[in-house]
Write an enzyme that holds these catalytic residues in place. Structure first.
Site, PDB file in Angstrom:
ATOM      1  N   TYR A   1      40.966-109.463  -2.242  1.00 44.18           N
ATOM      2  CA  TYR A   1      40.477-109.288  -0.863  1.00 44.18           C
ATOM      3  C   TYR A   1      41.570-108.658   0.011  1.00 44.18           C
ATOM      4  O   TYR A   1      41.329-107.678   0.728  1.00 44.18           O
ATOM      5  CB  TYR A   1      40.041-110.643  -0.308  1.00 44.18           C
ATOM      6  CG  TYR A   1      39.800-110.662   1.186  1.00 44.18           C
ATOM      7  CD1 TYR A   1      38.631-110.137   1.733  1.00 44.18           C
ATOM      8  CD2 TYR A   1      40.742-111.213   2.062  1.00 44.18           C
ATOM      9  CE1 TYR A   1      38.412-110.161   3.105  1.00 44.18           C
ATOM     10  CE2 TYR A   1      40.521-111.246   3.425  1.00 44.18           C
ATOM     11  CZ  TYR A   1      39.367-110.717   3.944  1.00 44.18           C
ATOM     12  OH  TYR A   1      39.160-110.744   5.310  1.00 44.18           O
TER      13      TYR A   1
ATOM     14  N   ASP B   1      24.214 -99.189   5.249  1.00 45.21           N
ATOM     15  CA  ASP B   1      25.292 -99.716   4.418  1.00 45.21           C
ATOM     16  C   ASP B   1      26.542 -98.885   4.693  1.00 45.21           C
ATOM     17  O   ASP B   1      26.504 -97.656   4.555  1.00 45.21           O
ATOM     18  CB  ASP B   1      24.851 -99.603   2.944  1.00 45.21           C
ATOM     19  CG  ASP B   1      25.787-100.329   2.018  1.00 45.21           C
ATOM     20  OD1 ASP B   1      27.024-100.309   2.268  1.00 45.21           O
ATOM     21  OD2 ASP B   1      25.303-100.912   1.035  1.00 45.21           O
TER      22      ASP B   1
ATOM     23  N   TRP C   1      42.551-116.796   9.911  1.00 44.64           N
ATOM     24  CA  TRP C   1      41.897-118.103   9.891  1.00 44.64           C
ATOM     25  C   TRP C   1      40.784-118.208  10.937  1.00 44.64           C
ATOM     26  O   TRP C   1      40.762-119.118  11.764  1.00 44.64           O
ATOM     27  CB  TRP C   1      42.937-119.211  10.123  1.00 44.64           C
ATOM     28  CG  TRP C   1      43.991-119.343   9.082  1.00 44.64           C
ATOM     29  CD1 TRP C   1      44.359-118.441   8.129  1.00 44.64           C
ATOM     30  CD2 TRP C   1      44.860-120.481   8.902  1.00 44.64           C
ATOM     31  NE1 TRP C   1      45.391-118.936   7.380  1.00 44.64           N
ATOM     32  CE2 TRP C   1      45.721-120.177   7.825  1.00 44.64           C
ATOM     33  CE3 TRP C   1      44.991-121.700   9.551  1.00 44.64           C
ATOM     34  CZ2 TRP C   1      46.690-121.064   7.379  1.00 44.64           C
ATOM     35  CZ3 TRP C   1      45.966-122.581   9.114  1.00 44.64           C
ATOM     36  CH2 TRP C   1      46.809-122.269   8.042  1.00 44.64           C
TER      37      TRP C   1
ATOM     38  N   ALA D   1      32.438-106.341   6.584  1.00 46.85           N
ATOM     39  CA  ALA D   1      33.375-106.518   5.474  1.00 46.85           C
ATOM     40  C   ALA D   1      32.793-107.397   4.379  1.00 46.85           C
ATOM     41  O   ALA D   1      31.855-108.160   4.610  1.00 46.85           O
ATOM     42  CB  ALA D   1      34.672-107.162   5.994  1.00 46.85           C
TER      43      ALA D   1
ATOM     44  N   LYS E   1      41.470-104.987   1.923  1.00 42.02           N
ATOM     45  CA  LYS E   1      41.603-104.826   3.372  1.00 42.02           C
ATOM     46  C   LYS E   1      42.803-103.923   3.702  1.00 42.02           C
ATOM     47  O   LYS E   1      42.762-103.143   4.645  1.00 42.02           O
ATOM     48  CB  LYS E   1      41.766-106.191   4.051  1.00 42.02           C
ATOM     49  CG  LYS E   1      40.543-107.095   3.977  1.00 42.02           C
ATOM     50  CD  LYS E   1      39.344-106.578   4.760  1.00 42.02           C
ATOM     51  CE  LYS E   1      39.548-106.591   6.258  1.00 42.02           C
ATOM     52  NZ  LYS E   1      38.308-106.234   6.997  1.00 42.02           N
TER      53      LYS E   1
ATOM     54  N   THR F   1      43.446-108.410   8.335  1.00 38.91           N
ATOM     55  CA  THR F   1      43.722-109.811   8.005  1.00 38.91           C
ATOM     56  C   THR F   1      45.195-110.096   7.696  1.00 38.91           C
ATOM     57  O   THR F   1      45.929-109.208   7.228  1.00 38.91           O
ATOM     58  CB  THR F   1      42.874-110.192   6.762  1.00 38.91           C
ATOM     59  OG1 THR F   1      43.293-111.459   6.259  1.00 38.91           O
ATOM     60  CG2 THR F   1      43.002-109.177   5.637  1.00 38.91           C
TER      61      THR F   1
ATOM     62  N   LEU G   1      32.227-112.945  13.603  1.00 39.30           N
ATOM     63  CA  LEU G   1      33.009-112.295  14.653  1.00 39.30           C
ATOM     64  C   LEU G   1      32.164-111.270  15.414  1.00 39.30           C
ATOM     65  O   LEU G   1      32.182-111.228  16.641  1.00 39.30           O
ATOM     66  CB  LEU G   1      34.239-111.601  14.038  1.00 39.30           C
ATOM     67  CG  LEU G   1      35.071-110.755  14.987  1.00 39.30           C
ATOM     68  CD1 LEU G   1      35.661-111.606  16.121  1.00 39.30           C
ATOM     69  CD2 LEU G   1      36.200-110.032  14.235  1.00 39.30           C
TER      70      LEU G   1
HETATM   71  N1  LIG Z   1      36.810-115.049   8.377  1.00 43.31           N
HETATM   72  C1  LIG Z   1      38.151-115.033   8.445  1.00 43.31           C
HETATM   73  O1  LIG Z   1      38.824-116.065   8.335  1.00 43.31           O
HETATM   74  C2  LIG Z   1      38.870-113.716   8.673  1.00 43.31           C
HETATM   75  C3  LIG Z   1      40.262-113.738   8.783  1.00 43.31           C
HETATM   76  C4  LIG Z   1      40.937-112.526   9.027  1.00 43.31           C
HETATM   77  C5  LIG Z   1      40.206-111.349   9.138  1.00 43.31           C
HETATM   78  N2  LIG Z   1      38.860-111.360   8.998  1.00 43.31           N
HETATM   79  C6  LIG Z   1      38.135-110.087   9.157  1.00 43.31           C
HETATM   80  O2  LIG Z   1      37.316-110.217  10.307  1.00 43.31           O
HETATM   81  C7  LIG Z   1      36.135-109.416  10.141  1.00 43.31           C
HETATM   82  C8  LIG Z   1      34.911-110.255  10.462  1.00 43.31           C
HETATM   83  O3  LIG Z   1      34.870-111.360   9.583  1.00 43.31           O
HETATM   84  P1  LIG Z   1      33.701-112.460   9.653  1.00 43.31           P
HETATM   85  O4  LIG Z   1      34.303-113.717   9.155  1.00 43.31           O
HETATM   86  O5  LIG Z   1      33.014-112.396  10.972  1.00 43.31           O
HETATM   87  O6  LIG Z   1      32.752-111.895   8.507  1.00 43.31           O
HETATM   88  P2  LIG Z   1      31.186-112.113   8.219  1.00 43.31           P
HETATM   89  O7  LIG Z   1      30.629-113.216   9.055  1.00 43.31           O
HETATM   90  O8  LIG Z   1      31.073-112.164   6.742  1.00 43.31           O
HETATM   91  O9  LIG Z   1      30.574-110.745   8.771  1.00 43.31           O
HETATM   92  C9  LIG Z   1      30.685-109.533   8.070  1.00 43.31           C
HETATM   93  C10 LIG Z   1      29.434-108.737   8.351  1.00 43.31           C
HETATM   94  O10 LIG Z   1      29.516-107.494   7.642  1.00 43.31           O
HETATM   95  C11 LIG Z   1      28.247-107.246   7.058  1.00 43.31           C
HETATM   96  N3  LIG Z   1      28.375-106.389   5.885  1.00 43.31           N
HETATM   97  C12 LIG Z   1      28.828-106.745   4.653  1.00 43.31           C
HETATM   98  N4  LIG Z   1      28.751-105.698   3.817  1.00 43.31           N
HETATM   99  C13 LIG Z   1      28.246-104.661   4.529  1.00 43.31           C
HETATM  100  C14 LIG Z   1      27.944-103.309   4.218  1.00 43.31           C
HETATM  101  N5  LIG Z   1      28.141-102.819   2.985  1.00 43.31           N
HETATM  102  N6  LIG Z   1      27.430-102.531   5.184  1.00 43.31           N
HETATM  103  C15 LIG Z   1      27.214-103.009   6.432  1.00 43.31           C
HETATM  104  N7  LIG Z   1      27.483-104.271   6.796  1.00 43.31           N
HETATM  105  C16 LIG Z   1      28.003-105.094   5.852  1.00 43.31           C
HETATM  106  C17 LIG Z   1      27.744-108.610   6.674  1.00 43.31           C
HETATM  107  O11 LIG Z   1      26.360-108.566   6.463  1.00 43.31           O
HETATM  108  P3  LIG Z   1      25.705-109.608   5.403  1.00 43.31           P
HETATM  109  O12 LIG Z   1      26.015-110.972   5.928  1.00 43.31           O
HETATM  110  O13 LIG Z   1      24.257-109.254   5.453  1.00 43.31           O
HETATM  111  O14 LIG Z   1      26.365-109.333   4.094  1.00 43.31           O
HETATM  112  C18 LIG Z   1      28.155-109.443   7.885  1.00 43.31           C
HETATM  113  O15 LIG Z   1      27.186-109.412   8.909  1.00 43.31           O
HETATM  114  C19 LIG Z   1      36.204-108.852   8.728  1.00 43.31           C
HETATM  115  O16 LIG Z   1      36.740-107.558   8.784  1.00 43.31           O
HETATM  116  C20 LIG Z   1      37.175-109.769   8.012  1.00 43.31           C
HETATM  117  O17 LIG Z   1      37.816-109.115   6.949  1.00 43.31           O
HETATM  118  C21 LIG Z   1      38.174-112.521   8.775  1.00 43.31           C
END
Ligand SMILES: NC(=O)c1ccc[n+]([C@@H]2O[C@H](COP(=O)([O-])OP(=O)(O)OC[C@H]3O[C@@H](n4cnc5c(N)ncnc54)[C@H](OP(=O)(O)O)[C@@H]3O)[C@@H](O)[C@H]2O)c1
Length: 291
Positions: free
Chosen positions: A128, A39, A153, A63, A132, A104, A15
């Site tokens: 999870y 971090d 999703w 996250a 959140k 979420t 995202l």
């Molecule tokens: N994916 C879904 O279906 C979904 C649905 C509803 C809501 N969400 C929410 O949408 C948001 C984005 O999700 P996404 O799917 O794009 O997630 P993602 O691709 O996993 O991206 C999360 C990013 O956060 C970074 N991160 C993790 N731990 C960290 C820390 N301690 N300090 C700094 N950065 C950190 C990760 O880095 P690394 O990769 O290096 O760990 C990654 O670049 C999140 O808040 C998630 O909860 C997601």
């Protein structure tokens, strides 16, 4: 004047990278941070990054997103999704910066038989979802100027996503069984990025739901992914959640009514089938055109 308009935490994620692209396309000066820059579980690091950039708004999409992994890594999920969110919100509050936290549908238990409203009471059924929900509460408690944006999703061009997984499996000739008793709105990260840019720039506070329009089950989503991509699977069958056990429980009803987003004047996200068509084209997933 601010050196940077909007700071994005988690900018390298699925995202976050689309948010960066959206902001830059709008001519908004944006600075992205990810784990390599600091971090978010380190309060001093969050404070330093916000102090250095002095943005108008922060969008926090950093996250711990491994839903099943969170069941066996509860402490880590809590540290990142709850304490980390609080660290960012406190840094925002200290510098009078608007704080947008991405959350979420998994904060709900899924037992409601109609779409969840922003005012409905969360009752997470997974580690999870719980982490959140605490992140939402940390954000709301620390940053007076906050927006909590719940979505569902997600899939995008970068990163692991359901459509890419389904297409890869079907193209590899694997038979597919997909759950048909969880309903929600698949949401394209490019569409959500647009809405998040609006939310970051507006002044309304509180909880907002932001998903593509309409709803389907995962099985229905898989059928449409394959049909619209022009891929014929060897087999695609619906199954029940009970037949496909995972470490984390997921809500049966993930539908989120986007009431407050509309009331705030943010254009609705397009219907999910329209978003899927654009994803398939933009990700090079149409038959005969895969990258
Ligand atoms: N994916 C879904 O279906 C979904 C649905 C509803 C809501 N969400 C929410 O949408 C948001 C984005 O999700 P996404 O799917 O794009 O997630 P993602 O691709 O996993 O991206 C999360 C990013 O956060 C970074 N991160 C993790 N731990 C960290 C820390 N301690 N300090 C700094 N950065 C950190 C990760 O880095 P690394 O990769 O290096 O760990 C990654 O670049 C999140 O808040 C998630 O909860 C997601």
């Amino acid at each position: 004047m601010s050196k940077v308009d909007i700071v994005v935490f988690g900018a390298a994620g699925m995202l976050g990278s689309d948010i960066m692209e959206e902001l830059r396309a709008r001519g908004i000066s944006a600075q992205g941070f990810d784990l390599a820059d600091g971090d978010i579980t380190d309060a001093a690091s969050c404070e330093a990054l916000v102090a250095r950039t002095q943005p108008r708004a922060v969008i926090n999409c950093a996250a711990f997103t491994d839903v099943n992994g969170a069941e066996s890594h509860r402490e880590e999920a809590l540290r990142i999704n709850a304490t980390g969110a609080g660290n960012i919100a406190r840094a925002c509050a200290a510098h009078q910066v608007r704080c947008v936290f991405v959350s979420t549908d998994y904060v709900f238990d899924g037992t409601k038989d109609s779409p969840y409203l922003e005012s409905d009471e969360p009752n997470p059924i997974s580690a999870y979802g719980y982490s959140k929900w605490l992140g939402e509460r940390e954000t709301a408690a620390a940053a007076p100027n906050h927006a909590i944006v719940r979505t569902s999703w997600l899939y995008g061009v970068r990163g692991r996503s359901f459509p890419a997984t389904i297409l890869a499996a079907a193209r590899a000739g694997k038979p597919l069984r997909v759950v048909n008793d969880q309903t929600g709105a698949p949401t394209y990260t490019r569409d959500l990025a647009r809405a998040l840019a609006e939310v970051a720039l507006m002044s309304g506070t509180g909880i907002f739901h932001a998903t593509n329009g309409g709803a389907c089950t995962w099985y229905e989503f898989a059928c449409e992914i394959l049909r619209r991509a022009g891929v014929t699977p060897v087999a695609l069958e619906p199954c029940r959640t009970a037949e496909y056990p995972t470490p984390a429980r997921r809500p049966a009803n993930s539908r989120l009514a986007n009431v407050r987003l509309a009331a705030a004047g943010v254009p609705p996200l397009p219907p999910w089938p329209d978003a899927l068509d654009r994803y398939l084209a933009e990700a090079g997933q149409l038959a005969g055109r895969q990258h």
